[in-house]
Design an enzyme around this catalytic site. Sequence first.
Site, PDB file in Angstrom:
ATOM      1  N   CYS A  79       0.838  -1.205   0.000  1.00  0.00           N
ATOM      2  CA  CYS A  79       0.000   0.000   0.000  1.00  0.00           C
ATOM      3  C   CYS A  79       0.874   1.257   0.000  1.00  0.00           C
ATOM      4  CB  CYS A  79      -0.920  -0.031   1.221  1.00  0.00           C
ATOM      5  SG  CYS A  79      -1.817   1.492   1.511  1.00  0.00           S
ATOM      6  N   CYS A  82      -0.076   3.994   2.501  1.00  0.00           N
ATOM      7  CA  CYS A  82       0.334   3.596   3.853  1.00  0.00           C
ATOM      8  C   CYS A  82       1.759   4.041   4.144  1.00  0.00           C
ATOM      9  CB  CYS A  82       0.234   2.085   4.025  1.00  0.00           C
ATOM     10  SG  CYS A  82      -1.438   1.407   3.881  1.00  0.00           S
TER      11      CYS A  82
END
Length: 323
Positions: A79, A82
């Site tokens: 991700c 993230c």
Amino acid sequence: MQPRNMSMSGVVDLAAVKAAQEAKAKAEQARAQAAREGGAGAVSPADLVIDVDEATFERDVLQRSAEVPVVIDFWAEWCQPCKQLSPVLERLAVEYNGRFLLAKIDVDANQLLMQQFGVQGIPAVFAVVAGQALPLFQGAAGEAQIRQTLDQLVQVAEERFGLTGLTVDPDAEAGGQTARQAPVGPYESLLNAASQALDAGDLGGAVQAYKNVLADDPGNPEAKLGLAQAELLQRVQDLDPQRVRKEAAEKPADVQAQIAAADLDLVGGHVEDAFGRLIDTVRRTAGEDRDTARLRLLELFEVIGAEDPRVAGARRALARALF
């Protein structure tokens, strides 16, 4: 998500309230001294960011949320957002100096937790306060928004549940800063004066003596505990127990009647009864009445001490009643 119930154990006989609180105050002083010396009473900044999985969730999130707000960062290695958000959260966890704990959960390895929280996409950030899960935001939010959200979380945790966070070892702070020294002051003589006033039945004098200590050292654990105890005893000294309990039974919606009965319950050693009475009052009321009952409950938490398991259980019950 409905967090699993945590088992509560341990019963302390509070028939002798003063003796119990003196023991608690000594323990608090020992922990404070250990913190100043870099011992187990404090955590390092590195301990403010932890990895959590399904096996450690109850211990590291649910149980810890009874003493500090736990912010959960749901993330994954693949991700990209993230990778932008997580470093910001980690830096702020250290900057906030123990006012919240950051728990990082890898969704690829912990699908069950992701499902229980109803996470639809990552990054997703939640908080757990006194056992209750609260959504904060989803996506790579800007730092200003994150700070505003964290400030609100910390304020709610402290004002509603009395959660003041963790003690961080100053010796371990970045830059090699030296540990803060305990404030210097004539606390021993003032605390002795407060204890003597209690022994003599001079509750007003004891209250003032403890307040004198706290005016110079607001975090002094013995003074905080002693003041909560002295004020409780001062509130009940002129009460007619029979009349108070009769009014509380006849007027379940009367907040002041329930508060007075809860004070008597606690002085009599009926801790769960006192907590349960006020939690029920919070659940039944709204507005100013609800806030009055909640604040008295937080005061009673101070009398018993944050580490008593009954306080942790009552905080979770209070969270359920409020939310």
